[in-house]
Design a protein around this motif. Sequence first.
Motif, PDB file in Angstrom:
ATOM      1  N   SER A 172       0.829  -1.216   0.000  1.00 37.68           N
ATOM      2  CA  SER A 172       0.000   0.000   0.000  1.00 37.68           C
ATOM      3  C   SER A 172       0.863   1.266   0.000  1.00 37.68           C
ATOM      4  O   SER A 172       0.521   2.271  -0.623  1.00 37.68           O
ATOM      5  N   LEU A 173       2.017   1.219   0.675  1.00 40.87           N
ATOM      6  CA  LEU A 173       2.926   2.364   0.655  1.00 40.87           C
ATOM      7  C   LEU A 173       3.459   2.608  -0.750  1.00 40.87           C
ATOM      8  O   LEU A 173       3.488   3.761  -1.232  1.00 40.87           O
ATOM      9  N   VAL A 174       3.869   1.549  -1.440  1.00 43.90           N
ATOM     10  CA  VAL A 174       4.394   1.707  -2.796  1.00 43.90           C
ATOM     11  C   VAL A 174       3.314   2.221  -3.733  1.00 43.90           C
ATOM     12  O   VAL A 174       3.573   3.077  -4.599  1.00 43.90           O
ATOM     13  N   ASP A 175       2.076   1.734  -3.576  1.00 39.63           N
ATOM     14  CA  ASP A 175       0.974   2.232  -4.415  1.00 39.63           C
ATOM     15  C   ASP A 175       0.750   3.722  -4.196  1.00 39.63           C
ATOM     16  O   ASP A 175       0.546   4.484  -5.160  1.00 39.63           O
ATOM     17  N   ALA A 176       0.785   4.140  -2.948  1.00 39.08           N
ATOM     18  CA  ALA A 176       0.583   5.562  -2.657  1.00 39.08           C
ATOM     19  C   ALA A 176       1.729   6.408  -3.233  1.00 39.08           C
ATOM     20  O   ALA A 176       1.499   7.518  -3.738  1.00 39.08           O
ATOM     21  N   LEU A 177       2.950   5.884  -3.181  1.00 40.69           N
ATOM     22  CA  LEU A 177       4.076   6.617  -3.766  1.00 40.69           C
ATOM     23  C   LEU A 177       3.925   6.749  -5.283  1.00 40.69           C
ATOM     24  O   LEU A 177       4.294   7.774  -5.862  1.00 40.69           O
ATOM     25  N   LEU A 178       3.375   5.730  -5.931  1.00 40.57           N
ATOM     26  CA  LEU A 178       3.125   5.827  -7.375  1.00 40.57           C
ATOM     27  C   LEU A 178       2.089   6.908  -7.674  1.00 40.57           C
ATOM     28  O   LEU A 178       2.220   7.646  -8.666  1.00 40.57           O
ATOM     29  N   PHE A 179       1.070   7.034  -6.842  1.00 36.35           N
ATOM     30  CA  PHE A 179       0.071   8.088  -7.042  1.00 36.35           C
ATOM     31  C   PHE A 179       0.685   9.477  -6.815  1.00 36.35           C
ATOM     32  O   PHE A 179       0.337  10.443  -7.514  1.00 36.35           O
ATOM     33  N   ILE A 180       1.599   9.597  -5.844  1.00 31.33           N
ATOM     34  CA  ILE A 180       2.274  10.880  -5.632  1.00 31.33           C
ATOM     35  C   ILE A 180       3.146  11.221  -6.843  1.00 31.33           C
ATOM     36  O   ILE A 180       3.239  12.390  -7.246  1.00 31.33           O
TER      37      ILE A 180
END
Length: 462
Positions: A163-171
């Motif tokens: 979930s952290l990596v997914d959020a970083l991709l959205f950023i």
Amino acid sequence: MAAVFQDDNWGETTTAITGTSEHSISQEDIARISKDLEDSVGLDCKRYLGLTVAAVLGLLVFLTPIAFILLPQILWRDDLEPCGTVCEGLFISVAFKLLILLIGTWALFFRQPKADIPRVFVFRALLLVLIFLFVFSYWLFYGVRILDSKDTNYQGIVQYAVSLVDALLFIHYLAIVLLELRQLQPMFTVKVVRSTDGESRYYSLGHLSIQRAALVVLENYYKDFTVYNPALLTASKSRAAKHMAGLKVYNVDGPGNNASGQSRAMIAAAARRRDSSHNELYYEEADHERRVKKRRARLVVAVEEAFTHIKRLQAEEQQKAPGEMMDPREAAQAIFPSMARALQKYLRTTRQQQYHSMESILQHLSFCITNNMTPKAFLERYLNPGPTLQYDRDRWFSKQWTLVSEEAVTSGLQDGIVFVLKCLDFSLVVNVKKIPFIKLSEEFIDPKSHKFVLRLQSETSV
């Protein structure tokens, strides 16, 4: 024949401005240059500090998901639940997502900086702050809910890292929108005027800050504006000085008369001089154009004859052994003396001699010979003054620029804003106008309105 003689007169092409020089440096200029050097040192420190902070934060971002996965394996490995097929699949997902994020970050952020700006880039700073707060929040939750309690659900821990990596991709997607896509739609039209000769260009810009708009203007200036030639301005000033020097005042009534008679005589002489000055300007410009055309014709003929000679030399060299072939540099040195005098006179007449040294002309000539270019291609650089990028860097008169604006340089462009870009020799005045809102309406045309009936009336009876 392969070596070029050093023409003693070629050094005379260097322009020396006497009297009030356009490039004279006073004590104030020296102080200003010293201040600019100190400011540049400060900008370098600021730039390296920003790069260091961004690099440390980027390293923290990429190591955080890996740390989330490895810390439970290191600290309480025996108490963890076994990782099944779904958990092992999440490892592959994290690896590929981190690889995609690494490539995207390298493409967006790790680029050679084109310029130093006086203030920080607001959107980039906001993104760095957002990433820091985001990673800090994830670490805080991870420390309280996973490290302290020693959670045994390893699949949930891995899912948390995903979930952290997914959020970083959205950023990263948000960074693309703010830094790249937002400025693509044209919203403003800027008029850039050079203060010395009045040359102007128009550009369309999107939503940019004043300092970033200034960078776009300077990037386009170096490729669109012709090179700044102060010798042309010196000629106009000398003509104005000659007109003023032609005014003479005589006191015909003797020293006892008051100053009113002298004033009237001066005004009358100035009026007569003004009436005839346009004729002098017309004939002076016509004579200059005639001399330029004459020098140009001689130069074209000389270059064509030189290139004809080089073709003859190439035909002769092809009959020799391969080891005796003449390289392009030697060929350029062989034909350069035949065109040197015509080129020198043309450059003097058009006042371009300070931009073209003998070495640069030889390099350009050898380049044209290497690529089998025509005489017209060789002459293009000298017949038409090109943009600043066409010339050597040591010929550029503007390296250090100063942005002058009444508004904050980090604020966005608005209608009516005027800012100035100054260098040592001239300045660029930029006037911003908003592109007007266009209201487009539709009008329906009935297809039957285009039809008509042609009635023929016979003049003869049947």
